[in-house]
Design a protein around this motif. Structure first.
Motif, PDB file in Angstrom:
ATOM      1  N   GLU A 213       0.830  -1.210   0.000  1.00  5.56           N
ATOM      2  CA  GLU A 213       0.000   0.000   0.000  1.00  5.56           C
ATOM      3  C   GLU A 213       0.862   1.257   0.000  1.00  5.56           C
ATOM      4  O   GLU A 213       0.462   2.300  -0.529  1.00  5.56           O
ATOM      5  CB  GLU A 213      -0.912   0.011   1.227  1.00  5.56           C
ATOM      6  CG  GLU A 213      -1.969  -1.080   1.211  1.00  5.56           C
ATOM      7  CD  GLU A 213      -2.696  -1.218   2.536  1.00  5.56           C
ATOM      8  OE1 GLU A 213      -3.834  -1.692   2.514  1.00  5.56           O
ATOM      9  OE2 GLU A 213      -2.108  -0.868   3.591  1.00  5.56           O
ATOM     10  N   LEU A 214       2.020   1.151   0.617  1.00  6.40           N
ATOM     11  CA  LEU A 214       2.905   2.315   0.710  1.00  6.40           C
ATOM     12  C   LEU A 214       3.726   2.514  -0.552  1.00  6.40           C
ATOM     13  O   LEU A 214       4.114   3.640  -0.881  1.00  6.40           O
ATOM     14  CB  LEU A 214       3.832   2.158   1.915  1.00  6.40           C
ATOM     15  CG  LEU A 214       3.137   2.191   3.276  1.00  6.40           C
ATOM     16  CD1 LEU A 214       4.090   1.778   4.383  1.00  6.40           C
ATOM     17  CD2 LEU A 214       2.571   3.578   3.551  1.00  6.40           C
ATOM     18  N   ASP A 215       4.001   1.440  -1.258  1.00  7.17           N
ATOM     19  CA  ASP A 215       4.803   1.514  -2.488  1.00  7.17           C
ATOM     20  C   ASP A 215       4.147   0.628  -3.546  1.00  7.17           C
ATOM     21  O   ASP A 215       4.341  -0.591  -3.546  1.00  7.17           O
ATOM     22  CB  ASP A 215       6.240   1.065  -2.200  1.00  7.17           C
ATOM     23  CG  ASP A 215       7.141   1.206  -3.424  1.00  7.17           C
ATOM     24  OD1 ASP A 215       6.764   1.923  -4.366  1.00  7.17           O
ATOM     25  OD2 ASP A 215       8.211   0.578  -3.429  1.00  7.17           O
ATOM     26  N   ILE A 216       3.366   1.233  -4.428  1.00  9.23           N
ATOM     27  CA  ILE A 216       2.603   0.485  -5.430  1.00  9.23           C
ATOM     28  C   ILE A 216       3.554  -0.152  -6.450  1.00  9.23           C
ATOM     29  O   ILE A 216       4.367   0.533  -7.081  1.00  9.23           O
ATOM     30  CB  ILE A 216       1.611   1.395  -6.169  1.00  9.23           C
ATOM     31  CG1 ILE A 216       0.580   1.973  -5.190  1.00  9.23           C
ATOM     32  CG2 ILE A 216       0.905   0.635  -7.283  1.00  9.23           C
ATOM     33  CD1 ILE A 216      -0.329   0.945  -4.588  1.00  9.23           C
ATOM     34  N   THR A 217       3.454  -1.466  -6.570  1.00 10.60           N
ATOM     35  CA  THR A 217       4.271  -2.184  -7.560  1.00 10.60           C
ATOM     36  C   THR A 217       3.414  -2.818  -8.650  1.00 10.60           C
ATOM     37  O   THR A 217       3.938  -3.293  -9.650  1.00 10.60           O
ATOM     38  CB  THR A 217       5.106  -3.287  -6.876  1.00 10.60           C
ATOM     39  OG1 THR A 217       4.228  -4.162  -6.160  1.00 10.60           O
ATOM     40  CG2 THR A 217       6.110  -2.679  -5.909  1.00 10.60           C
ATOM     41  N   MET A 218       2.079  -2.845  -8.469  1.00 11.63           N
ATOM     42  CA  MET A 218       1.191  -3.370  -9.505  1.00 11.63           C
ATOM     43  C   MET A 218       1.209  -2.452 -10.723  1.00 11.63           C
ATOM     44  O   MET A 218       1.490  -1.256 -10.599  1.00 11.63           O
ATOM     45  CB  MET A 218      -0.245  -3.478  -8.975  1.00 11.63           C
ATOM     46  CG  MET A 218      -0.456  -4.555  -7.934  1.00 11.63           C
ATOM     47  SD  MET A 218      -2.213  -4.751  -7.505  1.00 11.63           S
ATOM     48  CE  MET A 218      -2.529  -3.200  -6.655  1.00 11.63           C
ATOM     49  N   ASN A 219       0.894  -3.001 -11.874  1.00 12.87           N
ATOM     50  CA  ASN A 219       0.772  -2.171 -13.079  1.00 12.87           C
ATOM     51  C   ASN A 219      -0.257  -2.787 -14.008  1.00 12.87           C
ATOM     52  O   ASN A 219      -0.698  -3.917 -13.812  1.00 12.87           O
ATOM     53  CB  ASN A 219       2.131  -2.007 -13.779  1.00 12.87           C
ATOM     54  CG  ASN A 219       2.758  -3.342 -14.130  1.00 12.87           C
ATOM     55  OD1 ASN A 219       2.190  -4.139 -14.874  1.00 12.87           O
ATOM     56  ND2 ASN A 219       3.937  -3.615 -13.555  1.00 12.87           N
ATOM     57  N   GLY A 220      -0.645  -1.996 -14.991  1.00 14.02           N
ATOM     58  CA  GLY A 220      -1.657  -2.461 -15.930  1.00 14.02           C
ATOM     59  C   GLY A 220      -3.059  -2.224 -15.392  1.00 14.02           C
ATOM     60  O   GLY A 220      -3.263  -1.493 -14.416  1.00 14.02           O
ATOM     61  N   THR A 221      -4.027  -2.848 -15.995  1.00 18.08           N
ATOM     62  CA  THR A 221      -5.425  -2.698 -15.589  1.00 18.08           C
ATOM     63  C   THR A 221      -5.794  -3.793 -14.597  1.00 18.08           C
ATOM     64  O   THR A 221      -5.578  -4.978 -14.855  1.00 18.08           O
ATOM     65  CB  THR A 221      -6.349  -2.764 -16.814  1.00 18.08           C
ATOM     66  OG1 THR A 221      -5.999  -1.708 -17.716  1.00 18.08           O
ATOM     67  CG2 THR A 221      -7.808  -2.603 -16.406  1.00 18.08           C
ATOM     68  N   ASP A 245      -1.249   9.986  -8.509  1.00 14.30           N
ATOM     69  CA  ASP A 245      -2.467  10.441  -7.821  1.00 14.30           C
ATOM     70  C   ASP A 245      -2.678   9.665  -6.520  1.00 14.30           C
ATOM     71  O   ASP A 245      -3.055  10.239  -5.492  1.00 14.30           O
ATOM     72  CB  ASP A 245      -3.689  10.266  -8.727  1.00 14.30           C
ATOM     73  CG  ASP A 245      -3.710  11.268  -9.879  1.00 14.30           C
ATOM     74  OD1 ASP A 245      -2.987  12.281  -9.787  1.00 14.30           O
ATOM     75  OD2 ASP A 245      -4.446  11.032 -10.857  1.00 14.30           O
ATOM     76  N   TYR A 246      -2.432   8.365  -6.587  1.00 12.05           N
ATOM     77  CA  TYR A 246      -2.586   7.535  -5.396  1.00 12.05           C
ATOM     78  C   TYR A 246      -1.588   7.962  -4.312  1.00 12.05           C
ATOM     79  O   TYR A 246      -1.950   8.123  -3.137  1.00 12.05           O
ATOM     80  CB  TYR A 246      -2.368   6.054  -5.743  1.00 12.05           C
ATOM     81  CG  TYR A 246      -2.285   5.180  -4.511  1.00 12.05           C
ATOM     82  CD1 TYR A 246      -3.434   4.705  -3.886  1.00 12.05           C
ATOM     83  CD2 TYR A 246      -1.045   4.849  -3.941  1.00 12.05           C
ATOM     84  CE1 TYR A 246      -3.362   3.915  -2.746  1.00 12.05           C
ATOM     85  CE2 TYR A 246      -0.969   4.063  -2.798  1.00 12.05           C
ATOM     86  CZ  TYR A 246      -2.124   3.605  -2.209  1.00 12.05           C
ATOM     87  OH  TYR A 246      -2.043   2.839  -1.067  1.00 12.05           O
TER      88      TYR A 246
END
Length: 291
Positions: A213-221, A245-246
């Motif tokens: 949650e602190l460091d977004i590593t997901m990508n794509g839709t 934005d997040y």
């Protein structure tokens, strides 16, 4: 936790600046006068007083009898409020598992110093668990923690108010605070702190978030599903702009919690599942301890 870790935890003591009203013996300053080694005050001798308390040096100087009074040592209360809602069951190492580790560690520190520990499950407030009597109380407390699961939802402010009369001491709130009640612009978080302060609590906020949650590593839709009601879904394309934005919203959220804590006298600690138990307990939470 192995024996070496228990030894290190046993050297710590939570700083509780609220005088204890408890009738049980412990290691905290009480509002009552007693017979501990810590001097409190003088008062004039009255018939019936124990002559062993007379200060003969004062008598030699003043030609009047005075009694030395000492601070009675009683147990203090440490209340740990646990957010066991479904949103805590997130992350490669879940927020829930980190919370359980920290609750166990802080409980052991408290019991080692003869304090009274109360565990509150903010999803199931009908059955708080109490432990006292020193380290011996840890075995059953650990069993209680082991049996807890993350499910449902929690109304944190309502849960804390339902706890009833809390003895003066330290209250530790453990949660991710991921609720609309705590979004910037809401007064709920400030009301929570002010209520605990009114109940004569020293307050520590353990804001527990997943490393993901602190460091977004997901990508794509991706399809994001609300973990608590299982119905709310949102489709998001995680491009650079969306992640910016997040991050902006996340940082504003954290800063609002920090500002409310500073304004109303609570201690704030951001605890990430990406950090080790040792780092959080022995470094990050240092301001909670007495030296």
């Amino acid at each position: 936790m192995d024996s070496g870790l228990y030894d290190r935890l046993g050297r710590l003591k939570l700083a509780i600046d609220k005088k204890s009203f408890s009738s049980m013996t412990g290691s905290r300053k009480s509002v009552k006068k007693g017979s501990s080694a810590e001097f409190s005050d003088f008062r004039e001798y009255m018939p019936g007083d124990d002559i062993r308390g007379i200060d003969w040096n004062a008598y030699a100087r003043l030609d009047r009898l005075y009694i030395k009074e000492y601070m009675e040592e009683k147990e203090s209360f440490v209340s740990i409020f646990l957010d066991t809602s479904a949103s805590m069951d997130y992350g490669e190492k879940t927020k829930f598992s980190l919370m359980m580790e920290l609750a166990a560690g802080l409980s052991y520190i408290s019991l080692s110093n003869m304090d009274h520990v109360r565990l509150y499950d903010m999803v199931k407030m009908d059955s708080p668990y109490s432990a006292s009597g020193g380290k011996a109380g840890m075995k059953n407390l650990t069993t209680v923690l082991d049996r807890k699961t993350a499910a449902g939802s929690a109304d944190i402010l309502s849960a804390v108010k339902r706890s009833g009369r809390i003895e003066p001491g330290l209250s530790i709130i453990c949660s991710d605070f991921l609720s609309e009640d705590f979004l910037p612009g809401s007064d709920t978080f400030a009301e929570l702190i002010k209520y605990l302060s009114y109940m004569k609590q020293k307050i520590a906020i353990l804001h527990i978030m997943a490393a993901e949650e602190l460091d977004i590593t997901m990508n794509g839709t991706v399809n994001l599903i609300d973990m608590e009601d299982k119905e709310s879904r949102v489709k998001v394309t995680l491009d650079d702009a969306a992640i910016r934005d997040y991050d902006k919203a996340k940082n504003e959220f954290i800063q609002e919690l920090k500002k409310a804590c500073k304004r109303y006298g609570a201690a704030y600690f951001l605890c990430s599942t990406g950090e080790s138990f040792d780092k959080i307990i022995f470094e990050k939470l240092m301001p909670l301890y007495e030296w």
